[in-house]
Design a protein around this motif. Structure first.
Motif, PDB file in Angstrom:
ATOM      1  N   GLU A   9      38.598   7.005  52.849  1.00 25.12           N
ATOM      2  CA  GLU A   9      37.969   7.165  54.169  1.00 25.12           C
ATOM      3  C   GLU A   9      39.024   7.292  55.267  1.00 25.12           C
ATOM      4  O   GLU A   9      38.859   8.050  56.214  1.00 25.12           O
ATOM      5  CB  GLU A   9      36.993   6.015  54.436  1.00 25.12           C
ATOM      6  CG  GLU A   9      35.762   6.157  53.525  1.00 25.12           C
ATOM      7  CD  GLU A   9      34.709   5.080  53.741  1.00 25.12           C
ATOM      8  OE1 GLU A   9      35.057   4.035  54.356  1.00 25.12           O
ATOM      9  OE2 GLU A   9      33.566   5.270  53.276  1.00 25.12           O
ATOM     10  N   GLN A  10      40.127   6.567  55.081  1.00 27.58           N
ATOM     11  CA  GLN A  10      41.211   6.670  56.061  1.00 27.58           C
ATOM     12  C   GLN A  10      41.764   8.091  56.114  1.00 27.58           C
ATOM     13  O   GLN A  10      42.238   8.549  57.163  1.00 27.58           O
ATOM     14  CB  GLN A  10      42.325   5.696  55.682  1.00 27.58           C
ATOM     15  CG  GLN A  10      43.175   5.301  56.870  1.00 27.58           C
ATOM     16  CD  GLN A  10      44.240   4.287  56.489  1.00 27.58           C
ATOM     17  OE1 GLN A  10      44.248   3.752  55.385  1.00 27.58           O
ATOM     18  NE2 GLN A  10      45.145   4.022  57.414  1.00 27.58           N
ATOM     19  N   ALA A  11      41.698   8.783  54.972  1.00 30.51           N
ATOM     20  CA  ALA A  11      42.183  10.163  54.931  1.00 30.51           C
ATOM     21  C   ALA A  11      41.086  11.156  55.335  1.00 30.51           C
ATOM     22  O   ALA A  11      41.281  12.369  55.251  1.00 30.51           O
ATOM     23  CB  ALA A  11      42.694  10.493  53.531  1.00 30.51           C
ATOM     24  N   GLY A  12      39.936  10.614  55.758  1.00 29.05           N
ATOM     25  CA  GLY A  12      38.865  11.491  56.245  1.00 29.05           C
ATOM     26  C   GLY A  12      38.000  12.071  55.146  1.00 29.05           C
ATOM     27  O   GLY A  12      37.332  13.090  55.354  1.00 29.05           O
ATOM     28  N   ILE A  13      38.005  11.438  53.989  1.00 27.63           N
ATOM     29  CA  ILE A  13      37.227  11.959  52.869  1.00 27.63           C
ATOM     30  C   ILE A  13      35.915  11.182  52.746  1.00 27.63           C
ATOM     31  O   ILE A  13      35.918   9.948  52.723  1.00 27.63           O
ATOM     32  CB  ILE A  13      38.030  11.847  51.556  1.00 27.63           C
ATOM     33  CG1 ILE A  13      39.262  12.752  51.651  1.00 27.63           C
ATOM     34  CG2 ILE A  13      37.178  12.208  50.341  1.00 27.63           C
ATOM     35  CD1 ILE A  13      40.218  12.609  50.519  1.00 27.63           C
ATOM     36  N   ALA A  14      34.806  11.913  52.696  1.00 35.28           N
ATOM     37  CA  ALA A  14      33.504  11.277  52.481  1.00 35.28           C
ATOM     38  C   ALA A  14      33.344  10.950  51.004  1.00 35.28           C
ATOM     39  O   ALA A  14      33.808  11.704  50.145  1.00 35.28           O
ATOM     40  CB  ALA A  14      32.388  12.215  52.939  1.00 35.28           C
ATOM     41  N   VAL A  15      32.711   9.834  50.719  1.00 35.43           N
ATOM     42  CA  VAL A  15      32.634   9.362  49.338  1.00 35.43           C
ATOM     43  C   VAL A  15      31.181   9.246  48.874  1.00 35.43           C
ATOM     44  O   VAL A  15      30.376   8.556  49.500  1.00 35.43           O
ATOM     45  CB  VAL A  15      33.327   7.987  49.189  1.00 35.43           C
ATOM     46  CG1 VAL A  15      33.207   7.482  47.757  1.00 35.43           C
ATOM     47  CG2 VAL A  15      34.794   8.064  49.609  1.00 35.43           C
TER      48      VAL A  15
END
Lengths: 395, 395
Positions: free
Chosen positions: B55-61
């Motif tokens: 999430e810190q890298a902007g990736i939705a999980v």
């Protein structure tokens, strides 16, 4: 043991695979620059067979021949020019380490408007790291450098008497087409120098790497044992295809990352040898045969336990305890004796090198690569006077 | 020795590297399907740390949890559906071999409109070979299958009692992010089964491969020796990070092609074990511990010399001559004793399997894979009654 490993080269290892060159190449391009060395591939018909396979696959062939041992940056510039002028979209290296190394740098030079010497690490403040290259297919005709399946290249600058390296991911060949039959014609002396090159690639990582790499230690020892055993067979009978194949396979794993993954060590013996062959036209493997045992004797005093392991596992010696320097030195002596027995020089005098320029060799080696203390990276790091001492011990 | 090798997976092997998951993943996608197994990664906080990094890298999980040991095709279908529904462009496998295998097949199922079971080799006339898959990043939490850096996956079909494999280049993970710290929490029994899995991967290629692979023999022996040595340390102290790291590294080289390149052998012990664990919920490594020594005793009578080499180089035994069956059998006994000493079962009865279905195990194994003579590939090829004999000897 903290490291990254990445090697996307596709390896085709098969006797008789030269005939597949066209079929393999057509996946990557339509106009190939075919890079070769001296005339041996032309004399023995390998060049013609390669061209025939390419043309049968509909690939047009431009040629860059005459890559010399210790390949020169002028040759790289020439090849890159031919590739541009001829509109090549693919480079095929058919030859030994020098041909493959030159071809790789030509491939990167294709996308670089500056001088390709900028890519070669020679002490400049900001080396240019290439990020893009034409696809390269390697077809090795000699078992030695392992360049066919790695991202390194070593280039010489004849004007400045410098010989150094570049490493970049874009230099990985797309495919290494390895046909051990092509090494059948390699003469005894070059076969022996190749064997020394292979073993030295392995010992560099083995002795200079970090502690705690037990898998890599075993892989290294296995590669050395196999190279010694099958190298002797290949020297006794150059037509022994199985022996040629095993030596060639050993040359690949010695430097494709499998043996040295995670060892993260310097290559001090190579760095010193590069300076010697920048000044003198010495075959790389022959230069290594002189420098490596001399370096080993120096390094063993700093870290005998690894040299004891080498003596035990390669030559079956028994160390009384882990820091038994006598056992370490006996293992090194056995190694040196082996190199000499297969026809490698082990003294500088055999290379016709005397002590006139020893200080300069040391200075030049350090100019190209040094750590923050000004020493040559390795275990132990070497000062200029250490390098001189090593070279004097090999006179 | 004629072979091809290709493995483009980027390996990051480093303690503490889990925190780099986001930074690594963002190169490949923006919406990740995070695949996990049972609850252990949630209980020990690894799941939360992975999500935080992503999430810190902007990736939705998006999440697909609950992949079982011996992962099922129904789970693959479920995961592939979630990936489509959530618009994922990347799959991250955080778990052991079953999680990684399931994730790989989900990734290929994303681009296949048929049933993913078509990809799994189970005796159908034309298995579907996938050629495209979502990028997969593997983050192993167990040292065992080596799935993190290879192109294989093993999937079970609970309806048909079948368990089999797929191998395809598109299944290579783009990156294996290997953080040995994640294996610290693995309990003793699973650690021991993992050790058996690693060693069995190596022995399959070693004993079933072609003759004349001396480099691979040494690599195999080195991997086994390291696994035994550091495996014992990891079992004695699960917090011994260096031991955990070496075992994990061994698990990777055991099946990423480095140890078995060019051996071109069958994997009969795996094939037999797969049938057992298709019928009984047996941990793969525990099943192998029962089948492998029994298979070895059978195979040693057909080719004692390789088993003598094993006995000599792994256990330091001395064969009187190369076909000394006593020495071969003593080596196998030592191996079996070792497996038992670390807590692996070595008899079918310990797995609560009796002889009721032995004929069916043999038939089913051969139904999934057989050569043109109807035998299970390996050295020697095994008939149905050979398989029964091997299993009966392990009752």
């Amino acid at each position: 043991m903290n490291f990254e490993y990445y090697n996307p080269t596709r390896l085709i290892f098969s006797s008789g695979s030269l005939k597949r060159l066209g079929e393999v190449s057509v996946q990557y391009g339509k106009r190939a620059l075919l890079v070769t060395g001296g005339g041996s591939v032309k004399r023995n018909g390998v060049f013609d067979r390669a061209v025939a396979s390419l043309e049968q696959a509909g690939i047009a062939v431009a040629e860059c021949s005459g890559v010399e041992p210790n390949p020169r940056i002028t040759t790289v510039r020439r090849g890159a020019r031919i590739a541009r002028d001829e509109g090549c979209d693919l480079i095929i290296a058919l030859g030994g380490g020098s041909v493959m190394d030159a071809a790789k740098v030509m491939a990167a030079a294709h996308y670089y408007n500056g001088d390709p010497w900028d890519m070669i690490y020679h002490g400049q403040p900001k080396p240019y790291l290439p990020t893009r290259a034409l696809p390269v297919i390697t077809v090795p005709t000699l078992a030695a450098t392992g360049s066919e399946m790695n991202m390194g290249a070593v280039i010489s600058n004849e004007e400045t008497c410098e010989k150094s390296f570049v490493q970049a991911e874009c230099l990985y060949p797309v495919t290494a087409l390895v046909d051990p039959e092509l090494t059948i014609s390699v003469p005894q002396d070059q076969t022996a120098y190749g064997i020394c090159d292979i073993i030295t690639h392995v010992t560099e990582a083995y002795f200079n790497g970090v502690d705690g790499t037990p898998v890599q230690d075993r892989f290294a020892e296995g590669t050395i044992l196999t190279t010694i055993q099958y190298g002797q067979r290949a020297l006794a009978d150059g037509n022994d295809l199985e022996a040629r194949a095993q030596v060639q396979w050993a040359s690949i794993v010695a430097l494709n990352g499998w043996v040295n993954a995670g060892t993260n060590g310097g290559f001090p013996v190579h760095m010193i040898e590069h300076t010697l062959s920048a000044y003198h036209d010495v075959t790389h493997g022959a230069g290594l045969a002189v420098v490596n045992p001399a370096w080993m004797r120096f390094a063993a005093r700093h870290r005998p336990e690894k040299f004891v392991q080498f003596a035990e596992r390669i030559f079956g010696l028994r160390g009384k305890d882990a820091d038994n320097l006598d056992c370490a030195l006996e293992g090194i002596k056995r190694f040196e004796t082996y190199l000499h027995s297969i026809g490698c020089p082990t003294r500088l005098s055999e290379l016709k090198i005397d002590d006139t320029l020893i200080t300069r060799y040391a200075q030049d080696t350090l100019r190209i690569i040094h750590d923050k203390h000004g020493n040559l990276p390795g275990r132990p790091p070497l000062s200029g006077s250490d390098i001189e001492q090593i070279l004097r011990s090999a006179l």
